[in-house]
Design an enzyme around this catalytic site. Structure first.
Site, PDB file in Angstrom:
ATOM      1  N   TYR A 100      73.897 -21.984 -13.470  1.00 53.58           N
ATOM      2  CA  TYR A 100      75.373 -22.333 -12.778  1.00 53.58           C
ATOM      3  C   TYR A 100      76.512 -21.667 -12.889  1.00 53.58           C
ATOM      4  O   TYR A 100      77.041 -20.913 -12.318  1.00 53.58           O
ATOM      5  CB  TYR A 100      74.976 -23.893 -12.430  1.00 53.58           C
ATOM      6  CG  TYR A 100      76.530 -24.267 -11.547  1.00 53.58           C
ATOM      7  CD1 TYR A 100      76.119 -24.275 -10.419  1.00 53.58           C
ATOM      8  CD2 TYR A 100      77.457 -24.646 -12.092  1.00 53.58           C
ATOM      9  CE1 TYR A 100      77.122 -24.857  -9.471  1.00 53.58           C
ATOM     10  CE2 TYR A 100      78.457 -25.102 -11.397  1.00 53.58           C
ATOM     11  CZ  TYR A 100      78.310 -25.199  -9.973  1.00 53.58           C
ATOM     12  OH  TYR A 100      79.478 -25.760  -9.362  1.00 53.58           O
TER      13      TYR A 100
ATOM     14  N   GLN B  37      78.720 -37.711 -24.503  1.00 55.09           N
ATOM     15  CA  GLN B  37      79.016 -36.667 -23.746  1.00 55.09           C
ATOM     16  C   GLN B  37      80.716 -36.972 -23.099  1.00 55.09           C
ATOM     17  O   GLN B  37      80.799 -38.182 -22.290  1.00 55.09           O
ATOM     18  CB  GLN B  37      78.298 -36.095 -22.612  1.00 55.09           C
ATOM     19  CG  GLN B  37      76.687 -35.982 -22.841  1.00 55.09           C
ATOM     20  CD  GLN B  37      76.148 -37.089 -22.597  1.00 55.09           C
ATOM     21  OE1 GLN B  37      76.084 -38.151 -23.363  1.00 55.09           O
ATOM     22  NE2 GLN B  37      74.666 -36.853 -21.838  1.00 55.09           N
TER      23      GLN B  37
END
Length: 317
Positions: free
Chosen positions: A145, A207
């Protein structure tokens, strides 16, 4: 202005359409409705300043027809799902690179003066400098992507310099808000509705990324476009994000709290050092100093944007 918004029935696109229509522009939307919905733009369907074309940008004839008579193109059409690149790189290519190539070819013989493109923070990959500025190099995407977004950026720059239109490229942080139909908040809400006792969290929960509400995003795009229009650069790049960032674990806590739940968190452990999936950038915070100099700054920080989005989605989902 007379403008075309590709992907204008989608999440960010429909909010941009609202803002453009509310300020008196003539707006044409091109969307194949694969990710978007007519419900997002239904308030404009009978307005004389609005036109909707259902079409697939992989067909070059459709794109050529859509750009006729417009002065600016906001190019938001894309497959928005980063994770799908690992399973279907050809789909990411078609719905990010090929459609951009078709659009650029259509612009060669058109009246379009400006192309505004929504790229992504994923073009930076695992940046060693955080917050990451627009001139960071080398750009090394770690997902298909991100690679597709960077390829589209490069094509846009080449075509703009060769064929005489101006291009403004936005590298977006994680954009959230009402009408979003994918992403971590959307996933958490749906998982907790299925099982209020336990929440699966992809990765190790550490994260940490920057989140920007869609209202701030659209305001930033339009304000910086106005600023860009007064300048002379052929191509320019702006990050749109927040000065702060938030962990996936903290997002899970906010979603649970807003839903009145106390689930057990089950972390999958993830891949490659706790990432949610292959190609997931674990730490992302963009420098927005350049955007601030252009006169924009977000009204909501990452925590406020997440909480507002949870409340918006709980009402609509």
């Amino acid at each position: 202005m007379r403008v075309l918004v590709t992907g204008g029935a989608g999440f960010i696109g429909s909010h941009l359409v609202d803002a453009l229509m509310e300020t008196g522009n003539e707006v044409r939307v091109l969307d194949d409705l694969s990710a978007g919905s007519l419900d997002n733009i239904k308030r404009w369907l009978n307005n004389e300043r609005f036109e909707f074309i259902k079409g697939d940008m992989r067909d070059s004839g459709t794109v050529k027809e859509a750009v006729e008579g417009v002065e600016a193109v906001f190019h938001l059409a894309a497959n928005p799902e980063v994770r799908i690149g690992a399973q279907s790189p050809e789909l990411i290519y078609e719905t990010n690179v090929l459609i951009t190539y078709n659009l650029l070819n259509a612009l060669r013989d058109s009246s379009v003066q400006y192309l505004i493109f929504t790229s992504s923070s994923t073009v930076y990959g695992d940046a060693e400098l955080i917050p990451t500025p627009e001139n960071y190099a080398p750009l090394e995407p770690i997902s298909v992507y991100g690679g597709a977004k960077l390829a589209a950026e490069a094509l846009i720059s080449g075509y703009a310099h060769t064929f005489g239109f101006r291009a403004l490229i936005f590298r977006l942080a994680n954009i959230i808000g009402e009408r979003s139909n994918h992403g971590v908040i959307y996933d958490f809400i749906n998982k907790l509705r299925k099982n209020p006792e336990e929440l699966e969290i992809l990765g190790d929960g550490t994260q940490r990324k920057s989140y920007l509400h869609v209202s701030d995003t659209v305001e930033g795009m339009l304000k910086i476009f106005e600023y860009f229009g007064k300048g002379s650069k052929t191509v320019d790049f702006y990050n749109l994000g927040n000065d702060d960032w938030i962990t996936v674990g903290e997002i899970a806590e906010i979603v649970s709290e807003e839903m009145g739940l106390k689930p057990k968190f089950r972390f999958t452990g993830g891949v490659d050092g706790g990432r949610g999936w292959k190609g997931d950038v674990k730490f992302m915070r963009l420098s927005i100093e350049k955007a601030k100099k252009a006169g924009w700054r977000p009204k909501l920080n990452s925590y406020e944007a997440v909480r507002m989005t949870v409340r918006e989605l709980l009402k609509s989902l």
